[in-house]
Structure formats: C-alpha cells, structure tokens
Write an enzyme that holds these catalytic residues in place. Structure first.
Site, mmCIF file in Angstrom:
data_model
loop_
_atom_site.group_PDB
_atom_site.id
_atom_site.type_symbol
_atom_site.label_atom_id
_atom_site.label_comp_id
_atom_site.label_asym_id
_atom_site.label_seq_id
_atom_site.Cartn_x
_atom_site.Cartn_y
_atom_site.Cartn_z
ATOM 1 N N ASP A 132 0.850 -1.181 0.000
ATOM 2 C CA ASP A 132 0.000 0.000 0.000
ATOM 3 C C ASP A 132 0.888 1.233 0.000
ATOM 4 O O ASP A 132 1.818 1.337 0.803
ATOM 5 C CB ASP A 132 -0.858 -0.014 1.278
ATOM 6 C CG ASP A 132 -2.292 0.388 1.034
ATOM 7 O OD1 ASP A 132 -2.508 1.503 0.538
ATOM 8 O OD2 ASP A 132 -3.184 -0.419 1.361
ATOM 9 N N ASP A 143 -3.407 4.554 -2.219
ATOM 10 C CA ASP A 143 -4.496 5.058 -1.395
ATOM 11 C C ASP A 143 -5.024 6.397 -1.929
ATOM 12 O O ASP A 143 -4.233 7.284 -2.266
ATOM 13 C CB ASP A 143 -3.955 5.250 0.032
ATOM 14 C CG ASP A 143 -5.047 5.464 1.053
ATOM 15 O OD1 ASP A 143 -5.863 4.546 1.248
ATOM 16 O OD2 ASP A 143 -5.088 6.555 1.662
ATOM 17 N N GLU A 185 -6.876 3.444 -5.779
ATOM 18 C CA GLU A 185 -8.142 3.463 -5.044
ATOM 19 C C GLU A 185 -8.941 4.689 -5.480
ATOM 20 O O GLU A 185 -8.554 5.816 -5.187
ATOM 21 C CB GLU A 185 -7.913 3.517 -3.532
ATOM 22 C CG GLU A 185 -9.212 3.330 -2.771
ATOM 23 C CD GLU A 185 -9.230 3.933 -1.375
ATOM 24 O OE1 GLU A 185 -10.086 3.534 -0.585
ATOM 25 O OE2 GLU A 185 -8.411 4.817 -1.080
ATOM 26 N N ASP A 187 -12.558 -1.320 4.137
ATOM 27 C CA ASP A 187 -13.418 -0.159 4.393
ATOM 28 C C ASP A 187 -14.897 -0.480 4.217
ATOM 29 O O ASP A 187 -15.739 0.409 4.337
ATOM 30 C CB ASP A 187 -13.068 0.986 3.422
ATOM 31 C CG ASP A 187 -11.650 1.502 3.589
ATOM 32 O OD1 ASP A 187 -11.109 1.428 4.711
ATOM 33 O OD2 ASP A 187 -11.083 1.985 2.581
HETATM 34 O O1 TEU Z 1 -9.961 5.003 2.025
HETATM 35 C C1 TEU Z 1 -10.497 6.158 1.475
HETATM 36 C C2 TEU Z 1 -11.948 6.186 1.434
HETATM 37 O O2 TEU Z 1 -12.470 6.775 0.527
HETATM 38 C C3 TEU Z 1 -12.678 5.490 2.502
HETATM 39 O O3 TEU Z 1 -12.550 6.276 3.624
HETATM 40 C C4 TEU Z 1 -14.104 5.235 2.156
HETATM 41 O O4 TEU Z 1 -14.691 6.377 1.606
HETATM 42 C C5 TEU Z 1 -14.883 4.905 3.385
HETATM 43 O O5 TEU Z 1 -14.222 3.879 4.052
HETATM 44 C C6 TEU Z 1 -16.300 4.495 3.083
HETATM 45 O O6 TEU Z 1 -16.408 3.625 2.025
HETATM 46 C C7 TEU Z 1 -8.594 4.891 2.160
HETATM 47 C C8 TEU Z 1 -8.263 3.665 2.983
HETATM 48 O O7 TEU Z 1 -8.705 2.526 2.297
HETATM 49 C C9 TEU Z 1 -8.866 3.813 4.331
HETATM 50 O O8 TEU Z 1 -8.700 2.667 5.118
HETATM 51 C C10 TEU Z 1 -8.200 4.994 4.996
HETATM 52 O O9 TEU Z 1 -8.802 5.227 6.235
HETATM 53 C C11 TEU Z 1 -8.293 6.244 4.139
HETATM 54 O O10 TEU Z 1 -8.002 6.016 2.775
HETATM 55 C C12 TEU Z 1 -7.285 7.257 4.605
HETATM 56 O O11 TEU Z 1 -5.998 6.820 4.292
#
Ligand code: TEU
Ligand code: CA
Length: 537
Positions: free
Chosen positions: A100, A202, A264, A326
């Site tokens: 990541d 990310d 992402e 998430d």
């Molecule tokens: O996730 C970004 C993100 O868009 C998520 O917060 C999502 O919108 C939310 O969980 C609801 O679906 C990434 C990572 O995957 C997450 O674990 C981190 O908390 C976030 O970025 C910050 O780095």
C-alpha cells in the site's frame, strides 16, 4: 498477434489486512512473520498476488494509513528483515507482493510534518496545505473530513489551519509544491528496488485540491446519513491536475519490469476510465468498486457489468472488487447464502478479481461491542457508527476452532474480537469439508486459472428470461480452450430459466453447492435457490 497477458491482467489479487491475519508473538496484532506462516494457505487459494495494507511505522490513528516513515517497517509488524524474508518467500512460491502506498497524507508524526509545522518559514512549510483562518477565525472554507467534522485543524503555534480529509493526525501533502512528488517517487523507487511488484495507491483521486480553496456546494441528493456526503466534493476530489501526478508515478513503474499500480478511486464509470490515462500511461488499473455499492439484484448487476464493459477503453484491463477493509463484508451485505454466487460472479467476470481476506471462508462482519469500537469515523460519530464503522470487517482471520481462532495464542487478547461464528467458519473445519465455501473458492480459482476463457476471454451477456438470474458467456478469444455459460440465481427461491440460441445441452463444470453435476437442457431448467452454475458450452 495478441500479447501474452501479464500477471496482473490474468491473476487474482488477495488483500491482507496485516493487523488481522496472523499474530506470531501473541501481542494480539497480526504481523509479517505471521503472514509468512500462512503462505501454504495463500498458495492453496490459487491466488497470484498478495496486497498488504500499510505496514509502515505509524502511531495508528488510522491503523497504518497515517504513515510516519515511508521507508520503514512498524515494529508491531516486524522488522525490515522480516519484510525482506517475506518478499523472498512470496516470490519463491511464484506469487507477487503489492504494498500500500499512501501518498495523499502522512502522519502528523512524520518528520516532514514536524518540520513543516515548526515555523512558517521552515523550508518544508509548504509541503503541506496550510491556510490562514477565515475572517471570523474559523476554518478557511467548508471542506469536511470523511471521518466527521471539518477538514481543517488550527495549529496554535503558527496561527494557521492545515488540511486533513481523514483524521486530524493525517495532514495532507501539497502536490503543488515542486519537491513533494519527487520525494514520493523516491519512496516508490525504494520499494521497487527491493523487489515489490507494485502498489495499491491510497485515495489517488484525492491527491490534489482546488488551488483557490473554493467552498463545495451542497449535495441535493444527500440521504441525511453521513454528514460527509452533504456536500459535492468537486474541489477536493478528482481535480484535473491529478492526472499529471499519476503519469509521473507511472513513469517510475515503467522503468522497472512488469510492476503495476492499482488506484483506489470511488468514481462513476465515465470519470473512472480517465485514470487509465489517454495512452495507458496512468494507473494500470483504477479499482472498480461498483459491485460494492450496487443494489444486489440480477438485472441491476447485469446493467452495471454492461455499462462497465461499454465504458472501458479498448485494451484496458478490467477489474472487480467485492470487498475491502473499508466495506462491510460481502456475506453480511448480501447474505451468507448469496456469498457463493457473489464469488462465482467475481471470479468469472472479465477482469482482475480482488478478494479480501476471509472471503474465501464466507466470513461475516464481526460484532463489535461499543467499548471495543476503534475505527476513527465510528469513534467520532457514535450515532452512525453502526453504518460507517469499519471495525466489523477487520476482525481476525478465522484459522481454527480454538480460542482466538488460531489468529493469536489462547492467552492473547486480539486487537478486535474474533467473530462469533469462528468455531464453525474457519480454515481447519472447511479444509475437511469437501463442499465448504473454502473448497468451492479453490475450485473456482483453479478453474479460472486453467481456462483461458475465464482469465482472458471475452464477455457477452445472455438473456435468461428471468429477472432474478444473471447469465453470460465467457469465450476464449483465440478460440482455443472451452467456452462457458455462467448462470447466477440472485434470489433465495428456485428460478426457471429458458435460454435459446446456445445449443440444447451443456455440461455442469462447477456448481455453487459443489454437488450438482451432469448435463443440462438449456431450453427449460430450474436453478436452485442461491445457485450458481458454470456450464461448458
Ligand atoms: O480510504 C479512502 C476512502 O475513501 C474510505 O474512507 C471510504 O470512503 C470509506 O471507508 C467508506 O467507504 C482509504 C483507505 O482505504 C482507508 O482505510 C483509509 O482510512 C483512508 O483512505 C485514509 O488513508
Ligand atoms: Ca503480533
């Protein structure tokens, strides 16, 4: 004429959330030596690549997505030696390792931010996004954090606000400063030189924000649940300038052999496609999360798949995701009985599938008693914790029926409680049961690996004449190998299916129940409740 598909174009990605996979030293937190102990399991799944969520030094305010050092390993997870050993062992088994990369923000404990906040004239001041207060002393604009509250925090010492779209301890880097991207490209080179096979990047679509800091407009379609969605994020997400950053990141990868990045990105398909780059010079794949967000209904999914297929630029590698750290687990979202159908869909659609750890068992969301809630959005917003909280999908991997499910020793206290059903839903029990979800998953991934039609073939939807059934054909493009008809019953009731024009009889190659076999007359037959079939044409 056709090029040989690369590993990330034909393989399966398996996501490990390291805190929750295997704890080797009984401190209740999964670690790198733990993952290494489980390589036999990983290999038995016929997956091709492992993606590790962040393993960097971090104060863990966002469980590792707050990175304090991009080129180190968190002692909680092990040492750099442990990482190197894991990487070597993964490669020795013919698997790939993706890590990541979290370029949008650092931890507030990162040395860069420590310098940046130390004074207004520090050379790294503008590596982060600082802004004077509004005339009333409040935040500079109305931007909000995903995790509740404003996206701005006031720093008393220097009298300015800094931007963070996640927790306050995740200040955002300023990619309008010329030195920031080169620093991040060096981080990429550090890991590529070590031999990692790629990055999951990310929030790549958030990396650059409006230069004028304009207020975001209200969202007329807001459902009133998560305050973050009350505004349209047109100045903090998907800004046109982001593509230039991504192209420069891609150029770093292209200087190496067969490395990749998957971004992402939560966007509608028309906007998502731009992230492949006009000349396939951006993300190798922008994650396709639409199965996660879609209403689970056969015709709706059919429409979704067709619109994705239609939107993909010619030659782009598609991909599909059912779950991640998430999102609530697929078996929780669509029901335990539908989980096999969902996995059959994931693994027979055209494109690279990503499996979240535990989905091979049909793991469900764990029950998190209020006192155990740790995920920041849930902690910050208790009234909607049950909707937005992400702890439930992060509970420990269920290896066996012992206390702590074999994740941690019996006397340890896992960082999140093991899900209630671990005594029956675990790897050891499912290994013994020939028709278990685990063995079904393996049969599916083996078939996908063996059959060109399934890992590189074409996709064509088929009319099943039943609104609860999704049907499509996968055909090998070169014409070598078998072609398949996939039939998926999205309902809990038996469904009559009548398919014309595909010949009269076909043979069942794999059924979700691992039991139904034999020939099938396509003119008129019945799919059992929650049944999926792969038929050879
Ligand atoms: O996730 C970004 C993100 O868009 C998520 O917060 C999502 O919108 C939310 O969980 C609801 O679906 C990434 C990572 O995957 C997450 O674990 C981190 O908390 C976030 O970025 C910050 O780095
Ligand atoms: Ca541990």
């Amino acid at each position: 004429m056709t090029q040989q598909p690369l590993w990330w174009q034909k393989g399966i990605i398996y996501q490990i959330y390291p805190r929750s996979y295997q704890d080797s030293n009984n401190d209740g937190i999964g670690d790198l030596p733990g993952i290494r102990q489980r390589l036999d399991h990983l290999q038995s799944l016929n997956i091709d690549a492992i993606w590790l969520s962040p393993i960097y030094p971090s104060p863990m305010h966002d469980f590792g997505y707050d990175v304090a050092d991009y080129v180190g390993i968190n002692p909680l997870f092990g040492t750099m030696d442990d990482f190197d050993t894991l990487l070597a062992d993964v490669h020795a088994r013919g698997l790939k390792l993706i890590i990541d990369l979290v370029p949008n923000h650092t931890s507030d404990e990162h040395a860069w931010f420590q310098e940046s906040r130390s004074s207004r004239d520090n050379p790294k001041r503008d590596w982060y996004i600082w802004h004077d207060p509004a005339p009333d002393g409040g935040p500079p604009n109305n931007w909000r954090s995903f995790f509740g509250g404003p996206a701005w925090t006031f720093d008393k010492a220097t009298g300015q606000y800094y931007l963070h779209q996640f927790v306050t301890q995740q200040p955002e880097l300023n990619y309008r400063h010329p030195d920031v991207l080169p620093a991040m490209l060096d981080v990429m080179r550090f890991w590529l030189d070590k031999g990692v096979d790629g990055f999951r990047v990310d929030v790549i679509w958030l990396m650059i924000k409006d230069a004028q800091f304009r207020n975001e407009p209200p969202n007329p379609d807001w459902d009133g649940v998560d305050p973050f969605n009350s505004h349209r994020h047109i100045y903090t997400q998907n800004m046109p300038e982001v593509h230039d950053l991504i192209r420069q990141m891609r150029a770093v990868l292209d200087a190496y052999d067969e490395r990749m990045m998957v971004g992402e990105i939560y966007l509608p398909y028309d906007e998502l496609m731009a992230y492949y780059g006009p000349n396939f010079d951006e993300c190798h794949m922008p994650f396709n999360f639409h199965l996660i967000q879609a209403k689970w209904q056969a015709q709706n999914i059919r429409q979704l798949v067709n619109s994705y297929e239609a939107a993909l630029p010619a030659g782009a590698t598609p991909n599909w995701v059912l779950g991640n750290h998430d999102q609530h687990r697929i078996a929780t979202r669509v029901g335990v009985d539908q989980a096999r159908v969902a996995n059959m869909l994931l693994l027979t659609l055209r494109g690279t599938p990503t499996t979240y750890y535990g989905e091979e068992l049909g793991m469900v969301d764990g029950h998190i008693p209020p006192a155990f809630i740790q995920d920041p959005p849930a902690v910050n917003q208790p009234e909607i914790a049950h909707i937005i909280g992400r702890d439930p999908e992060r509970t420990p991997m269920q290896w066996d029926g012992s206390v702590n499910a074999g994740f941690s020793g019996e006397t340890a206290v896992p960082w999140l409680p093991v899900a209630d059903n671990y005594k029956t839903i675990n790897v050891a029990a499912q290994n013994e049961d020939l028709t278990s979800m685990l063995n079904f998953y393996r049969a599916l991934t083996q078939l996908r690996r063996d059959e060109p039609a399934l890992h590189v073939g074409s996709y064509q939807d088929v009319e099943a004449n039943n609104e609860n059934v999704l049907a499509y054909v996968r055909e090998s493009v070169e014409g070598n190998g078998r072609s398949f008809l996939i039939l998926l019953n999205f309902s809990g009731e038996p469904q009559q299916v009548n398919i014309k024009d595909l010949g009269t009889t076909t043979r069942i190659i794999l059924a979700t129940d691992m039991q139904r076999t034999g020939e099938l007359a396509l003119a008129n037959f019945t799919l059992a409740p929650n049944q999926g079939l792969i038929l050879q044409l």
